[in-house]
Design a protein around this motif. Structure first.
Motif, short mmCIF file in Angstrom:
data_model
loop_
_atom_site.label_atom_id
_atom_site.label_comp_id
_atom_site.label_asym_id
_atom_site.label_seq_id
_atom_site.Cartn_x
_atom_site.Cartn_y
_atom_site.Cartn_z
N SER A 440 -42.68 5.74 -2.26
CA SER A 440 -43.79 5.63 -2.12
C SER A 440 -44.43 6.62 -2.81
CB SER A 440 -43.81 5.80 -0.49
OG SER A 440 -43.11 7.17 -0.04
N PRO A 441 -46.35 6.80 -2.09
CA PRO A 441 -46.48 8.48 -2.32
C PRO A 441 -46.24 9.47 -2.13
CG PRO A 441 -48.39 6.43 -0.88
CD PRO A 441 -46.72 6.28 -1.11
N PHE A 442 -45.33 9.50 -0.86
CA PHE A 442 -45.27 10.51 0.00
C PHE A 442 -44.17 11.62 -0.41
CE2 PHE A 442 -46.53 7.64 4.01
CZ PHE A 442 -47.68 8.23 3.91
N ILE A 443 -43.99 12.67 -0.59
CA ILE A 443 -42.51 13.74 -1.21
C ILE A 443 -43.30 14.34 -0.42
CG2 ILE A 443 -43.17 12.44 -3.36
CD1 ILE A 443 -44.98 14.69 -4.34
N LEU A 444 -41.91 15.71 -0.20
CA LEU A 444 -41.83 16.92 0.09
C LEU A 444 -42.44 17.67 -0.84
CD1 LEU A 444 -37.78 17.02 1.43
CD2 LEU A 444 -40.21 16.78 2.84
N SER A 445 -43.57 19.14 -0.16
CA SER A 445 -44.20 20.00 -1.02
C SER A 445 -42.58 20.90 -1.19
CB SER A 445 -44.80 20.68 -0.18
OG SER A 445 -45.07 21.05 1.21
N ALA A 446 -42.91 22.06 -1.84
CA ALA A 446 -41.88 23.28 -2.03
C ALA A 446 -42.37 23.82 -0.75
CB ALA A 446 -42.65 23.57 -3.38
N ALA A 447 -41.42 24.03 -0.79
CA ALA A 447 -40.96 24.49 0.95
C ALA A 447 -39.71 24.54 1.57
CB ALA A 447 -42.37 23.81 2.18
N PRO A 448 -39.42 25.23 2.94
CA PRO A 448 -38.15 25.08 3.14
C PRO A 448 -37.05 23.70 3.15
CG PRO A 448 -39.63 26.77 4.13
CD PRO A 448 -40.13 25.42 3.15
N PRO A 449 -38.37 22.60 3.27
CA PRO A 449 -37.46 21.72 3.43
C PRO A 449 -36.42 21.19 2.73
CG PRO A 449 -39.41 21.81 4.49
CD PRO A 449 -39.27 22.68 4.39
N SER A 450 -37.45 21.68 1.02
CA SER A 450 -37.33 21.55 0.10
C SER A 450 -36.31 22.26 -1.04
CB SER A 450 -38.05 20.95 -0.88
OG SER A 450 -38.88 22.05 -1.10
N ASP A 451 -35.29 23.56 -0.99
CA ASP A 451 -34.72 25.22 -1.10
C ASP A 451 -33.67 24.32 -1.56
OD1 ASP A 451 -34.70 26.87 -1.27
OD2 ASP A 451 -34.57 27.68 0.13
N GLY A 452 -33.62 23.77 -1.92
CA GLY A 452 -31.92 23.17 -2.52
C GLY A 452 -31.69 21.72 -2.46
N TYR A 453 -30.89 22.38 -3.67
CA TYR A 453 -29.55 19.91 -3.56
C TYR A 453 -29.11 19.86 -2.17
CZ TYR A 453 -25.96 16.96 -4.11
OH TYR A 453 -24.69 16.00 -4.27
N GLU A 454 -28.75 20.74 -1.56
CA GLU A 454 -28.47 20.26 -0.38
C GLU A 454 -29.69 19.36 1.04
OE1 GLU A 454 -25.53 19.12 1.35
OE2 GLU A 454 -24.25 19.98 -0.19
N GLN A 455 -30.95 20.24 1.37
CA GLN A 455 -31.73 19.76 1.48
C GLN A 455 -32.80 18.35 0.66
OE1 GLN A 455 -30.92 22.92 0.52
NE2 GLN A 455 -32.33 24.22 1.97
N MET A 456 -32.60 18.47 -0.02
CA MET A 456 -33.01 17.51 -1.23
C MET A 456 -32.54 16.08 -1.09
SD MET A 456 -36.16 18.46 -2.68
CE MET A 456 -36.35 17.68 -3.83
N LYS A 457 -30.99 16.59 -0.96
CA LYS A 457 -30.27 14.89 -0.86
C LYS A 457 -30.44 14.55 0.84
CE LYS A 457 -25.35 13.93 -0.11
NZ LYS A 457 -25.33 12.63 -1.06
N LYS A 458 -30.69 15.33 1.76
CA LYS A 458 -30.43 14.99 3.16
C LYS A 458 -31.93 14.38 2.82
CE LYS A 458 -30.00 16.42 7.99
NZ LYS A 458 -29.86 17.59 8.53
N ALA A 459 -32.94 14.82 2.73
CA ALA A 459 -34.17 13.79 2.33
C ALA A 459 -34.09 12.55 1.73
CB ALA A 459 -35.62 14.82 1.76
N TYR A 460 -33.61 12.75 0.64
CA TYR A 460 -33.25 11.63 -0.07
C TYR A 460 -32.84 10.60 0.61
CZ TYR A 460 -35.50 14.02 -4.57
OH TYR A 460 -35.84 14.21 -5.05
N ASP A 461 -31.94 10.70 1.02
CA ASP A 461 -31.26 9.56 2.12
C ASP A 461 -31.58 9.63 3.08
OD1 ASP A 461 -28.61 10.14 0.49
OD2 ASP A 461 -27.71 11.88 2.22
N ALA A 462 -32.47 10.53 3.86
CA ALA A 462 -33.35 9.56 4.59
C ALA A 462 -34.70 8.75 4.17
CB ALA A 462 -34.05 10.99 5.50
N GLY A 463 -35.41 9.17 3.01
CA GLY A 463 -36.25 7.70 2.37
C GLY A 463 -36.74 8.23 1.85
N TRP A 464 -37.50 9.54 1.27
CA TRP A 464 -37.73 10.24 0.73
C TRP A 464 -38.67 9.90 -0.31
CZ3 TRP A 464 -42.00 13.40 3.04
CH2 TRP A 464 -42.17 13.32 4.20
N ALA A 465 -39.56 9.65 -0.91
CA ALA A 465 -39.15 9.22 -2.10
C ALA A 465 -38.82 9.83 -3.56
CB ALA A 465 -40.97 8.34 -2.55
#
Length: 829
Positions: A440-465
């Motif tokens: 999808s065209p929706f991604i997380l910006s460089a911000a607290p929700p993307s501050d490291g592996y654990e955050q990114m993993k949780k985001a990807y598991d939730a469905g973020w592109a």
């Protein structure tokens, strides 16, 4: 005396007020409390923008869990979802059933009722005996699984007890619409007037299984003298037309007794009495039912036991005793005892109706292939509980037919089953990022929700592109204030934190790990470098950071040139406010850039004009025609917030990066102005829902970055963003995200002088006016209140600015075209 009908549905203003009360809880207690597992959190969020497509999507969420979602919006009690609402013990629970009823109504009013996919018939047929809520719940699930379903119903209509609820509580149009929805779910048909004495005999026909859901269909009466001369609730409620009765006695104190009372009032009864063992506070009624009891002046003769009924001269006389609770016990019919010497006589009733309960008339016979469900198994329940048990039984039957282990249901009336044909992504969202396909065209910006592996993993598991990991540096001491977040309002945040506290080497390792585990996601990094004016050493760091992230496998790299906190420019507060400096740094990066790894340069909208900045960047890009590059716009907006701090004489001012809904207009204008450059742009700064994100795409951006919305609502918000965009595409007749990108171009802005000069005038819906008088604050002094405190607009003064209508909390004020006379008065003045 006919009953006073409450307003059946919430007005737009009332609906909005309920939406705004919802906290969209991460734990979703309202969903967990719903027997059908329907999620108010999700359907309220889906409907929040209140457009037809939003009602369509919200209705899909409701009906996917509860095929009788319209009915339940009218009949659900306040002890399921509402009791679990976090606002219940804080101020007042969200009026979830009323919200649900209104959403379904609006979806049908706007002719956008969701269409569920029909399964191909699997050549197997199932019989359901009883077409009440449990049978309908089962039929919906089985029809969606591909089974042919025949519902055998002894009466001439479907709906079970729902059919007998008075229009005061459940309009027949709602029942009809829900039943029509069922027919669209699969190969489902009815056979009316069919009483099945032995359900097992259906197995000898063309049915592989039988579900019996006949409910509690046999009304009970007291075994007392004269009861044979009375009616039971079923006889009374099933009469299409009843003989008008001036005085009506109803023996019973529950919801069915209330329904009988309401029907009696609809038939012009002058006096209606409920005669029961309970006092009003003990009657098993919901708050809404109790309101009917009080508002309609229905009499309650409590703590009374009827012992004899006589009928003479077309009139009934009731004989009975007063009763009392046994000392120290709570109310139960088993806990009352007669009061000695309290015999009473109640004369002069035209009709007496028993409404004290029912039992099942169907014997439960153990037979292979025959299943039982609904109230006949679990006792009297609500409509939503019956639907839930029917859904569970359907999965049990499917498992038995398919020789699978039977579904385990820990609660008799809790079902997690979702109709298979519900499709929350009707239009695919596959997108392109510099030639790489992303989901999808929706991604997380460089911000607290993307501050490291654990955050990114949780985001990807939730469905973020994908996502841009928070900006990091190599071997630099990082200062992050302890309290760096500001909530300006519910949808606008600010922060005084600009980068990650994690070093570049750590991020490089995490990038490799994420790409290995999630190869289909867009894993990007963000970095920057020093800007000291010492170009040779500064350039070395920018290039070194670039090469390290490329080697780590980053699928794209974003460069922070627009930190709102400043401090990284040599001539201005922010690098990208300086065209010459911006071009210089981009040139450093592009010089060593791997052509296949896209580079995004993050700019600011806080400039007098964006054109010189973009032109300088475009000139650099032209030097490297084979390299993938673009920009990110418009980032958080530099601003200042006050807070108590170290100063004694005043609050301290903090520079913050403003984000969320408050900066959307700024971002929109910036994106509209840069569209002419036809550059690859990642939109950033503001979107708090799918529509504002879609506006970014319409202005030509390729991807949309989110920050504040994920911090406010969590990573799970991506489901709402995805389904919202998908349904929007469908409503616009678009078949892909690609068709949406740039659709508002080449002329995204209507010029000021091109706007219509036609002036409307404000008017009022008197029934919605709450008489607050706030509209008289009109800056043109065009509104006054009449003697009833209803607004009246002077056409010679009103210039049609519409601020009164926009700020009216009850939506009583609206704008309309002027009459010729009103236009003349304005011109003459």
């Amino acid at each position: 005396m006919k009953p006073k009908h409450d307003k059946v549905y919430l007005s737009d203003a009332q609906l909005k007020a309920e939406f705004n009360k919802c906290e969209f809880c991460e734990e979703k207690p309202c969903r967990d409390a719903c027997p059908a597992d329907c999620s108010p959190t999700d359907f309220i969020r889906a409907a929040k923008l209140m457009k037809p497509v939003d009602y369509q999507r919200a209705a899909a969420i409701i009906l996917g869990s509860n095929p009788l979602g319209g009915i339940c919006g009218h009949t659900c009690p306040d002890y399921h979802c509402m009791k679990a609402c976090v606002h219940k013990n804080f101020n007042e629970a969200v009026k979830i059933p009323e919200v649900q009823a209104t959403i379904i109504h609006n979806a049908r009013k706007f002719k956008v009722e969701p269409l569920f996919l029909k399964a191909k018939w699997n050549r197997k047929n199932i019989a359901i005996v009883g077409a009440g809520p449990a049978g309908i719940g089962a039929a919906a699930v089985l029809g969606q699984l591909g089974y042919g379903v025949t519902l055998f119903e002894k009466s001439s209509h479907a709906g079970g007890m729902c059919h007998y609820i008075p229009d005061t509580r459940l309009p027949k149009s709602v029942l009809k619409a829900d039943l029509q929805f069922l027919k669209k779910l699969g190969k489902i048909e009815y056979q009316f007037g069919k009483e099945i004495a032995d359900p097992s005999l259906l197995l000898k026909q063309d049915f592989v299984a039988v579900i019996v859901s006949t409910g509690l269909d046999k009304p009970m009466k007291l075994n007392i003298p004269g009861s044979d001369k009375t009616l039971d609730w079923y006889q009374y409620l099933s009469q299409s037309q009843t003989q008008p009765s001036r005085r009506v006695a109803i023996i019973g104190g529950g919801a069915i007794a209330l329904d009988c009372a309401l029907k009696a009032l609809e038939n012009s009864a002058e006096q209606v009495d409920l005669i029961c063992l309970e006092v009003p506070s003990e009657m098993p009624l919901t708050s809404k039912e109790r309101a009917h009891l009080m508002n309609e002046n229905i009499g309650v003769i409590g703590r009374t036991s009827i012992t004899e009924i006589t009928h003479a001269d077309h009139s009934f006389k009731l004989k009975g005793n007063k009763v009392q609770l046994k000392k120290g016990l709570d109310f139960s019919p088993m806990n009352v005892e007669p009061v000695f010497g309290s015999e009473l006589h109640l004369p002069g009733y035209d009709i007496v109706i028993f409404a004290i309960g029912s039992r099942s008339s169907s014997p439960k016979i153990a037979h292979k292939g025959v299943f039982y469900t609904g109230d006949m198994m679990h006792g009297a329940t609500t409509v939503v509980e019956a639907v839930a048990t029917g859904k569970n039984t359907a999965t049990e039957v499917d498992g038995w037919i398919q020789n699978r282990k039977r579904a385990a249901h820990s609660q008799k009336a809790k079902s997690h089953v979702i109709l298979h044909g519900r499709n929350m992504i009707p239009i695919g969202l596959e997108s392109d990022f510099f030639g790489r396909k992303i989901i999808s065209p929706f991604i997380l910006s460089a911000a607290p929700p993307s501050d490291g592996y654990e955050q990114m993993k949780k985001a990807y598991d939730a469905g973020w592109a994908g996502g841009v990991m928070k900006t990091c540096f190599d071997d630099v001491d990082i200062h992050i204030p302890g309290e760096y977040m500001f909530q300006i309002n519910d949808t606008t945040y600010g922060n005084c934190d600009n980068v990650s506290g994690h070093p570049l080497n750590r991020i490089c390792k995490e990038i490799g790990q994420l790409i290995k585990e999630y190869p289909d996601r867009l894993t990007m990094a963000s970095t920057g470098g020093p800007v000291t004016g010492k170009d040779k050493s500064d350039k070395k760091v920018w290039q070194s950071n670039t090469l390290k992230l490329e080697k780590a496998g980053a699928m794209g790299i974003e460069y922070s040139l627009s930190c709102p906190q400043g401090g990284d420019g040599t001539k201005g507060d922010i690098v990208s406010q300086d065209a010459e400096l911006t071009a210089k740094i981009i040139d450093w990066v592009m010089e060593v850039s791997n052509p296949e790894i896209p580079k995004l340069f993050k700019l600011t909208a806080a400039v007098t004009a964006i054109y010189p900045i973009m032109k300088a960047i475009q000139d650099v890009f032209k030097k490297y025609p084979g390299k993938k590059a673009g920009v990110t716009l418009a980032n958080t907006f530099p601003s200042m917030a006050f807070r108590p701090g170290s100063k004694e004489n005043w609050d301290e001012g903090i520079v913050v990066g403003l984000s969320g809904e408050g900066v959307i207009p700024i971002s929109n204008l910036t994106l509209a102005n840069v569209a002419r450059f036809k550059m690859n742009i990642s939109g950033n700064g503001g979107p708090m829902d799918y529509k504002t994100a879609a506006d970014f795409l319409a202005l030509g951006v390729k991807t949309v970055q989110f920050c504040t919305i994920a911090m406010k609502h969590g990573y799970g918000i991506i489901d709402d963003l995805h389904s919202g965009l998908s349904y929007l595409l469908q409503s616009k007749g678009l078949k892909s995200v690609e068709e949406l990108i740039g659709i508002a171009l080449p002329n995204p802005i209507t010029g000021f002088m091109e706007l219509t000069s036609k002036k409307k005038i404000s008017d009022v819906v008197g029934s919605l006016c709450q008489h607050c008088g706030n509209c008289t604050r009109c800056p043109y002094m065009a509104i006054e209140l009449d003697k009833d405190k209803i607004p009246s607009t002077d056409p010679s003064k009103c210039i049609g600015c519409s601020i009164c209508a926009q700020k009216c909390f009850s939506s009583a004020l609206f704008m309309r075209d002027r009459t010729a006379e009103e236009l003349k008065q304005l011109k003459e003045d």
